[in-house]
Scaffold this motif. Structure first.
Motif, PDB file in Angstrom:
ATOM      1  N   MET A   1       0.830  -1.204   0.000  1.00 33.25           N
ATOM      2  CA  MET A   1       0.000   0.000   0.000  1.00 33.25           C
ATOM      3  C   MET A   1       0.861   1.250   0.000  1.00 33.25           C
ATOM      4  SD  MET A   1      -3.072  -0.965  -0.278  1.00 33.25           S
ATOM      5  CE  MET A   1      -3.795   0.646  -0.046  1.00 33.25           C
ATOM      6  N   ARG A   2       2.016   1.166   0.699  1.00 31.90           N
ATOM      7  CA  ARG A   2       2.921   2.322   0.685  1.00 31.90           C
ATOM      8  C   ARG A   2       3.454   2.567  -0.727  1.00 31.90           C
ATOM      9  NH1 ARG A   2       6.314   0.560   4.138  1.00 31.90           N
ATOM     10  NH2 ARG A   2       5.439   1.532   6.010  1.00 31.90           N
ATOM     11  N   ARG A   3       3.797   1.468  -1.410  1.00 30.08           N
ATOM     12  CA  ARG A   3       4.297   1.628  -2.789  1.00 30.08           C
ATOM     13  C   ARG A   3       3.208   2.162  -3.712  1.00 30.08           C
ATOM     14  NH1 ARG A   3       7.015  -3.316  -1.541  1.00 30.08           N
ATOM     15  NH2 ARG A   3       5.304  -4.506  -2.479  1.00 30.08           N
ATOM     16  N   THR A   4       1.975   1.738  -3.497  1.00 30.90           N
ATOM     17  CA  THR A   4       0.878   2.237  -4.342  1.00 30.90           C
ATOM     18  C   THR A   4       0.676   3.738  -4.148  1.00 30.90           C
ATOM     19  OG1 THR A   4      -0.228   0.086  -4.209  1.00 30.90           O
ATOM     20  CG2 THR A   4      -1.578   1.976  -4.864  1.00 30.90           C
ATOM     21  N   ALA A   5       0.666   4.170  -2.874  1.00 34.52           N
ATOM     22  CA  ALA A   5       0.479   5.600  -2.596  1.00 34.52           C
ATOM     23  C   ALA A   5       1.634   6.418  -3.164  1.00 34.52           C
ATOM     24  CB  ALA A   5       0.352   5.821  -1.083  1.00 34.52           C
ATOM     25  N   THR A   6       2.860   5.916  -3.005  1.00 33.99           N
ATOM     26  CA  THR A   6       4.015   6.641  -3.533  1.00 33.99           C
ATOM     27  C   THR A   6       3.992   6.651  -5.059  1.00 33.99           C
ATOM     28  OG1 THR A   6       5.297   5.977  -1.587  1.00 33.99           O
ATOM     29  CG2 THR A   6       6.532   6.748  -3.515  1.00 33.99           C
ATOM     30  N   GLY A   7       3.588   5.523  -5.657  1.00 37.12           N
ATOM     31  CA  GLY A   7       3.492   5.466  -7.114  1.00 37.12           C
ATOM     32  C   GLY A   7       2.486   6.466  -7.662  1.00 37.12           C
TER      33      GLY A   7
END
Length: 403
Positions: free
Chosen positions: A1-7
């Motif tokens: 989820m952190r990678r999705t938000a950062t992406g």
């Protein structure tokens, strides 16, 4: 989820750069650029807010960041106070348990599994638990403690009156007659097994004249025949005078055991001497160890008698709890009072345990555990901030053109 938000944030940055290069192509590109620009601002702002809860953004010493690590002790105290105020006060415990029929629920569970795999597991678990409990005990120490308890109990019981009452009851019900018959048979067998010894004793006691004439042998035969005849008559004649004498003697003994202080004192001395005998202590330790080993072996047998008995007993207990409303009321009241008592006596200690446990955690542990519990929703905050920021920027851009 952190990678999705950062992406998503990186994607908005790419859209912003790309749209900035084509602003003159069409007026709509300006709306795209405004959306991307505001989305970046919203995403970065929410990233800063989320990160500031758990650590310092980019490692910079910005005030009011790393909120959870810096306030770990205050959070521990707050959690403890919340637990005590909402769960561990007597009033709250009593109110929450007021409508709970705990006894019936336990009864339903215990009565139902008797026919299925759960019942088998329950019996096996109970047997294994009993076996492990018995194996965990120190055999010598426990045997000594049990022996000491039995000795203390036996020392407090005056044995003579109890024996006298038992003997009187047996005589009144004529339950002593089989014992007399057995004693007579035993006496006959003993005489028969020791005839040679008896003959030798008679020969030695006889004078020289009897031995010279051979009358000592006839005397020995007469004595033995008389004894055999007497025992046979006593055995076959319920009204034999010797039986009456035995009854009188037993009745007198029963009376003395109850009413004669001297006889009672003799019995007590004999009992205490027996209890103090080291051989009795050694014998009891051996008996206890055999009992313990037998119980362990029986408890560990999956289909053994103990497992079946435990299962039947547990099921019967469950049916009683399930079907007896009065029993349910009593057990529920007991459970409620016990829980209230625990909350009253140990609520403060439980709260201190929670507080001290959290206080002992290092800041990283607290941060990781809280972030693991709510981290997914925190990343949604970042994504929502990115999208909401973009919509707000788009709205402002559109309003500016309209005005």
């Amino acid at each position: 989820m952190r990678r999705t938000a950062t992406g998503l944030l990186v994607a908005m940055a790419g859209v912003f750069v790309l749209s900035s290069q084509y602003l003159g192509v069409h007026p709509s590109v300006g709306y795209v650029r405004a959306f991307a620009e505001a989305a970046m601002v919203g995403g970065l702002a929410d990233w800063f807010a989320v990160t500031a809860l758990f650590r310092r953004p980019l490692g910079l010493p910005i005030p009011h960041t790393a909120i959870i690590p810096e306030n770990k002790d205050r959070i521990a105290d707050t959690m403890a106070a919340f637990l005590q105020d909402n769960f561990l006060t007597p009033a709250v415990v009593a109110r929450r348990m007021q409508d709970m029929n705990l006894a019936k629920a336990v009864g339903d569970y215990l009565a139902a599994p008797a026919q299925g795999d759960t019942g088998i597991r329950l019996r096996a678990g109970a047997g294994a638990l009993l076996a492990e409990f018995l194996e965990s005990l120190d055999p010598e120490r426990l045997g000594t403690q049990v022996r000491g308890g039995l000795k203390s109990l036996a020392a407090r019981v005056e044995l003579a009156p109890l024996l006298g009452q038992m003997l009187s009851a047996a005589i009144a019900d004529k339950r002593h007659l089989p014992l007399i018959d057995s004693a007579v048979r035993w006496a006959g067998l003993t005489i028969e097994a020791n005839e040679d010894l008896i003959r030798t004793m008679i020969h030695e006691k006889a004078n020289g004249l009897l031995r010279w004439t051979g009358l000592d042998e006839r005397l020995a035969n007469s004595v033995l025949d008389g004894l055999y005849k007497l025992l046979a008559e006593v055995l076959v004649d319920p009204e034999h005078p010797l039986r009456g004498k035995l009854d009188e003697g037993l009745s007198a003994l029963a009376h003395d055991l109850v009413h004669d202080p001297e006889m009672r004192a003799k019995v007590e001395r004999a009992k205490n001497d027996l209890l103090d005998n080291p051989a009795v202590a050694t014998w009891w330790i051996g008996v206890w160890e055999r009992i313990r080993a037998s119980l362990i072996k029986t408890a560990r047998e999956p289909g053994g008698a103990l497992g079946g008995q435990l299962g039947a007993s547990v099921a019967e207990l469950g049916r009683v709890l399930r079907d007896d409303p009065r029993m349910q009321v009593q057990l529920n009241r007991f459970a409620r009072r016990t829980a209230v008592g625990v909350a009253t006596r140990y609520g403060g200690q439980i709260v201190r345990l929670v507080s001290e446990t959290v206080r002992r955690w290092d800041a990283r542990t607290v941060t990781d555990r809280i972030e693991s519990a709510v981290g997914r929703d925190l990343q949604f905050i970042r994504m929502n901030g990115t999208l909401v920021g973009g919509l707000v920027g788009l709205t402002i851009h559109a309003a500016g053109h309209l005005l």
